[in-house]
Design an enzyme around this catalytic site. Structure first.
Site, mmCIF file in Angstrom:
data_model
loop_
_atom_site.group_PDB
_atom_site.id
_atom_site.type_symbol
_atom_site.label_atom_id
_atom_site.label_comp_id
_atom_site.label_asym_id
_atom_site.label_seq_id
_atom_site.Cartn_x
_atom_site.Cartn_y
_atom_site.Cartn_z
ATOM 1 N N GLU A 6 17.934 -30.689 -15.883
ATOM 2 C CA GLU A 6 17.644 -32.109 -15.638
ATOM 3 C C GLU A 6 18.419 -32.932 -16.664
ATOM 4 O O GLU A 6 18.121 -32.906 -17.856
ATOM 5 C CB GLU A 6 16.131 -32.331 -15.733
ATOM 6 C CG GLU A 6 15.704 -33.759 -15.583
ATOM 7 C CD GLU A 6 16.271 -34.451 -14.334
ATOM 8 O OE1 GLU A 6 16.245 -33.869 -13.241
ATOM 9 O OE2 GLU A 6 16.766 -35.586 -14.473
ATOM 10 N N CYS A 14 26.277 -28.612 -12.997
ATOM 11 C CA CYS A 14 25.278 -29.463 -12.343
ATOM 12 C C CYS A 14 24.801 -30.559 -13.299
ATOM 13 O O CYS A 14 25.550 -31.510 -13.546
ATOM 14 C CB CYS A 14 24.162 -28.576 -11.798
ATOM 15 S SG CYS A 14 23.262 -29.340 -10.461
ATOM 16 N N HIS A 55 25.810 -23.857 -9.118
ATOM 17 C CA HIS A 55 25.347 -23.010 -10.224
ATOM 18 C C HIS A 55 25.996 -21.626 -10.203
ATOM 19 O O HIS A 55 25.448 -20.712 -9.560
ATOM 20 C CB HIS A 55 23.832 -22.816 -10.119
ATOM 21 C CG HIS A 55 23.043 -24.028 -10.478
ATOM 22 N ND1 HIS A 55 22.463 -24.198 -11.711
ATOM 23 C CD2 HIS A 55 22.752 -25.133 -9.759
ATOM 24 C CE1 HIS A 55 21.831 -25.364 -11.745
ATOM 25 N NE2 HIS A 55 21.983 -25.948 -10.573
ATOM 26 N N GLU A 59 25.910 -19.418 -12.413
ATOM 27 C CA GLU A 59 25.057 -18.418 -13.100
ATOM 28 C C GLU A 59 23.977 -17.862 -12.180
ATOM 29 O O GLU A 59 23.269 -16.940 -12.544
ATOM 30 C CB GLU A 59 24.423 -19.041 -14.365
ATOM 31 C CG GLU A 59 23.220 -19.934 -14.132
ATOM 32 C CD GLU A 59 23.556 -21.309 -13.544
ATOM 33 O OE1 GLU A 59 24.738 -21.562 -13.235
ATOM 34 O OE2 GLU A 59 22.630 -22.124 -13.376
HETATM 35 N N1 GLN Z 1 19.552 -33.460 -10.160
HETATM 36 C C1 GLN Z 1 19.620 -32.978 -11.523
HETATM 37 C C2 GLN Z 1 20.012 -34.117 -12.465
HETATM 38 O O1 GLN Z 1 20.276 -35.174 -12.030
HETATM 39 C C3 GLN Z 1 20.632 -31.848 -11.657
HETATM 40 C C4 GLN Z 1 20.157 -30.638 -10.909
HETATM 41 C C5 GLN Z 1 20.639 -29.343 -11.449
HETATM 42 O O2 GLN Z 1 21.184 -29.255 -12.544
HETATM 43 N N2 GLN Z 1 20.400 -28.298 -10.674
HETATM 44 O O3 GLN Z 1 20.033 -33.919 -13.630
#
Ligand code: GLN
Length: 204
Positions: free
Chosen positions: A55, A86, A183, A185
């Site tokens: 997040e 991400c 991702h 990983e």
């Molecule tokens: N939606 C998340 C964000 O805004 C990212 C999601 C993720 O890393 N799988 O931080």
């Protein structure tokens, strides 16, 4: 020569990235250690850093408060390779808006001249996997795992596009810094981690 690779361990997919990076080092026969890092002191000793998925608002706030955000920025500007996955790619960006709620003013590293749309493919329940390719870095086929994934809606002239899915940009590169929406990983294929480890070796 032994590489010191860190996984930013503030929040997110830390253990999975430690494992994938260790496997990559082993398969390449490169010596190195991989550890979770949180403090500016730990970050200052690194040869390469992975900012994991998770997040981005949490990773941003906590890394701002403990001053690791500033240290990471300094290291990137001095050439340290970084893989941002991400939420990690969001952290690397200059601007990030959420698809539904728009502007959030979250702390960012502002290194990649890219604009991000967060949660670009929908929310958790819309997670999916798809075959993608990153021909520019010799990965013609890869299993992309997308979880609340961002996309890149604008790129500056110094940013290379590594991959697109459904017309959306999902992987970018500028020098030693790579960002992915998906991702790596969370699949058994460690080719992107191998590419990253080789980059860290070259720079060192
Ligand atoms: N939606 C998340 C964000 O805004 C990212 C999601 C993720 O890393 N799988 O931080």
């Amino acid at each position: 020569m032994s590489l010191n690779v860190g996984i930013l361990a503030i929040q997110g997919d830390v253990q999975e990235n430690i494992l994938s990076t260790q496997t990559a080092l082993k398969e390449l026969g490169i010596e190195g250690t991989v550890n979770g890092v949180t403090t500016p002191e730990e970050i200052s000793n690194l040869d390469g850093l992975i900012i994991p998925g998770g997040e981005s608002t949490t990773i941003g706030q906590l890394s701002l408060v403990n001053s690791s955000l500033k240290k990471i920025k300094e290291k990137i500007e001095n050439g340290m390779p970084v893989l941002g996955i991400c939420a990690g790619m969001i952290m690397l960006s200059k601007t990030a808006d959420d698809r539904v709620i728009g502007k959030t003013d979250q702390p960012l590293l502002e290194f990649l001249d890219i604009k991000i749309e967060r949660n670009s493919f929908g929310r958790q329940k819309d997670s999916f996997e798809a075959d993608i390719s990153m021909d520019l870095i010799d990965i013609p086929k890869f299993n992309g795992v997308f979880i609340r994934a961002p996309s890149v809606t604008e790129t500056g002239s110094d940013v290379e596009v590594l991959s697109k899915f459904n017309e959306k940009i999902i992987a970018v590169k500028k020098g030693n810094v790579i960002g992915t929406s998906f991702h790596p990983e969370l699949t058994y294929d460690v080719s992107l981690h191998k590419y990253f480890v080789n980059l860290v070796k070259q720079v060192k």
